[in-house]
Design an enzyme around this catalytic site. Sequence first.
Site, short mmCIF file in Angstrom:
data_model
loop_
_atom_site.label_atom_id
_atom_site.label_comp_id
_atom_site.label_asym_id
_atom_site.label_seq_id
_atom_site.Cartn_x
_atom_site.Cartn_y
_atom_site.Cartn_z
CE LYS A 204 15.48 14.30 -1.60
NZ LYS A 204 16.00 13.72 -2.86
CD GLU A 210 -0.13 15.67 -4.86
OE1 GLU A 210 0.82 16.33 -4.37
OE2 GLU A 210 -0.19 15.35 -6.06
N GLY A 263 13.81 10.37 -4.14
CA GLY A 263 12.56 9.95 -3.50
C GLY A 263 12.20 8.52 -3.85
NE ARG A 264 13.11 8.22 -10.18
CZ ARG A 264 13.22 9.54 -10.29
NH1 ARG A 264 12.40 10.32 -9.57
NH2 ARG A 264 14.13 10.10 -11.07
CD GLU A 349 8.98 10.71 -10.34
OE1 GLU A 349 9.58 10.49 -9.26
OE2 GLU A 349 7.83 11.18 -10.39
CG HIS A 380 -8.87 -14.91 -14.85
ND1 HIS A 380 -9.56 -15.99 -15.32
CD2 HIS A 380 -7.86 -15.43 -14.08
CE1 HIS A 380 -9.03 -17.11 -14.84
NE2 HIS A 380 -8.01 -16.79 -14.08
CE LYS A 510 4.95 17.98 -8.20
NZ LYS A 510 6.21 17.88 -7.40
O1 F6P Z 1 6.62 12.87 -8.44
C1 F6P Z 1 7.45 13.92 -8.11
C2 F6P Z 1 8.06 13.67 -6.75
O2 F6P Z 1 9.01 14.64 -6.49
C3 F6P Z 1 8.67 12.28 -6.61
O3 F6P Z 1 9.93 12.18 -7.21
C4 F6P Z 1 8.67 12.14 -5.12
O4 F6P Z 1 8.88 10.80 -4.72
C5 F6P Z 1 7.27 12.65 -4.79
O5 F6P Z 1 7.06 13.72 -5.72
C6 F6P Z 1 7.05 13.09 -3.36
O6 F6P Z 1 8.00 14.06 -3.04
P1 F6P Z 1 8.20 14.42 -1.46
O7 F6P Z 1 8.74 13.18 -0.80
O8 F6P Z 1 9.18 15.56 -1.47
O9 F6P Z 1 6.86 14.81 -0.91
#
Ligand code: F6P
Length: 549
Positions: A204, A210, A263-264, A349, A380, A510
């Site tokens: 987003k 990452e 995002g979630r 979150e 288990h 971060k």
């Molecule tokens: O964990 C923090 C966060 O902002 C989440 O809310 C989000 O889903 C994720 O990192 C990835 O964010 P993006 O879609 O902007 O890469």
Amino acid sequence: MTRTETQAIRQSLRQHQSQLASQDSLLQTLFSKEPQRPSSMTLQCASLHADFSKNLIDRRGLQLLLSLAEQSGLDKQRQALFDGAPANNTEHRPALHVALRGHHPALRPEIADQVSTGLDRMQHFVGQVHSGQWRGDTGQPIRQIINIGIGGSDLGPSMATAALRAWHRPGINCHFVSNVDPAHLQNCLSGADAATTLFIVASKSFGTLETLENARLARDWFKQQGGRDVARHFVAVSSNPQAAHEFGIAAENVFPMWNWVGGRFSLWSAIGLPIALATSMDVFRQLLAGAAQMDKHFLSAPFAENMPIIMALLSVWYRNYWGCGSQAILPYAQDLHLFPAFLQQLDMESLGKSTDRQGQPLAERSGAVIWGSAGTNGQHSFHQLLHQGTDLIPADFIAVRKFPGIGQSHLQHQHLLANCLAQSRALMLGKTEQQAYEELLASGMPDAEARLLARHKQVPGNRPSTVLLMDELNPLNLGSLIALYEHKVFVQGVLWEINPFDQWGVELGKQLSTPLFEALSNENLPTRDLDPSTAALIELCRQQDTHSE
Ligand code: F6P
């Protein structure tokens, strides 16, 4: 109602809980007192049944919880959410995931067009890939999709893609890479054919470390494999098209996301592209339709017959009045094995906050730890603690009545279902020391030994669970299930007066990782400003780095 009246309700809930907690075998007592309990405590939305009857709550307790919901202004806040009001108050944004599945927000009429245009673009692209019209830079069709994203840009789509295994399109393999650990992408790329691989860079913000690191690594790999035309093998999903373009993704290959979707909560947007590519756009639309069914139920059902509201009230009941620290999510369907991980982000979150919407410290505990794994595997590993541990841990069992297979697989599925229902029943019934003793005697064990072992074999029971039963794990029911938990999380946010749509707590980690990355990358950088533990660990990593050269 005024705050004083709220306090009065909370006080009554505390008193009522201590009264219920003092009763042995409460659950069994409730069933004998209320013979109609199973039907009166089972709710239905489309073909999703929720059996709440094995929860530690009676009619009086439920009435008090419902008063709490009435007092919280839930009806107004629910309507405001659907209308597009800035429910995410700290970022001054709406949270309009319901618009993605067709609910047109009153305050933001332009959104309907954005959603429909986004779906049309997905439809067109999926059609091109599936028909072979979309070809890689050597003229071959796409055979492998690699989604690069993390958090909400990974957990939702990967969970839904796994859950819809029975609808997967032959000839298309879909993988998900999220961790910045290069092992994650490397594991995915080993044996991959660059000529038939499509990467989806899902972010987003298009600023998540990452995802950008993995996207760069993937692009380097693509070029090392002889790939020339990045535009034929990389698309993006983002609300930051400029950053995607700067990465090298053609503007026409950037699918839109919007700031009015968290995002979630975003798998219903083009973040769900891998779901549609792995199955079909029709399947994706059925997923949306299932969520829309739950939206309608949540918006219209009276509180006492409202699945998300009852589930949220029970979570508040266990968290704030029974002192439960966690909740187990136990999907008895291997295809739902990623559902607990998805729910961890959706719930923790959103609800892992300690200040209210105005920034004041919370008076009550908020989000619990959400955990779990697919049954029967959990039986288990951690079910021992659920049955005989010292903590009370409410459990949500998710069961699927019909399995698409036949013959032997049908019988195995019956075992799966029997185990699911048995676990919920065992948590309620338990086993007394006397019952265990008599069983051991009957098995021929000497009396003294039987008495001793019986103490270890007793199971307290009286442990709560909800059983969610769907007739089939299909796109429609999956959509309803996911939306059920989205709305449950929202209701808990209202009850705790917190904003479930921001996540400021993830920023600090971060922020602190950048200087540590520099310190690890440059051993001349001093570590004296760091705390002694981190400084020592950095030094240790530096030494090991030297040895490994
Ligand atoms: O964990 C923090 C966060 O902002 C989440 O809310 C989000 O889903 C994720 O990192 C990835 O964010 P993006 O879609 O902007 O890469």
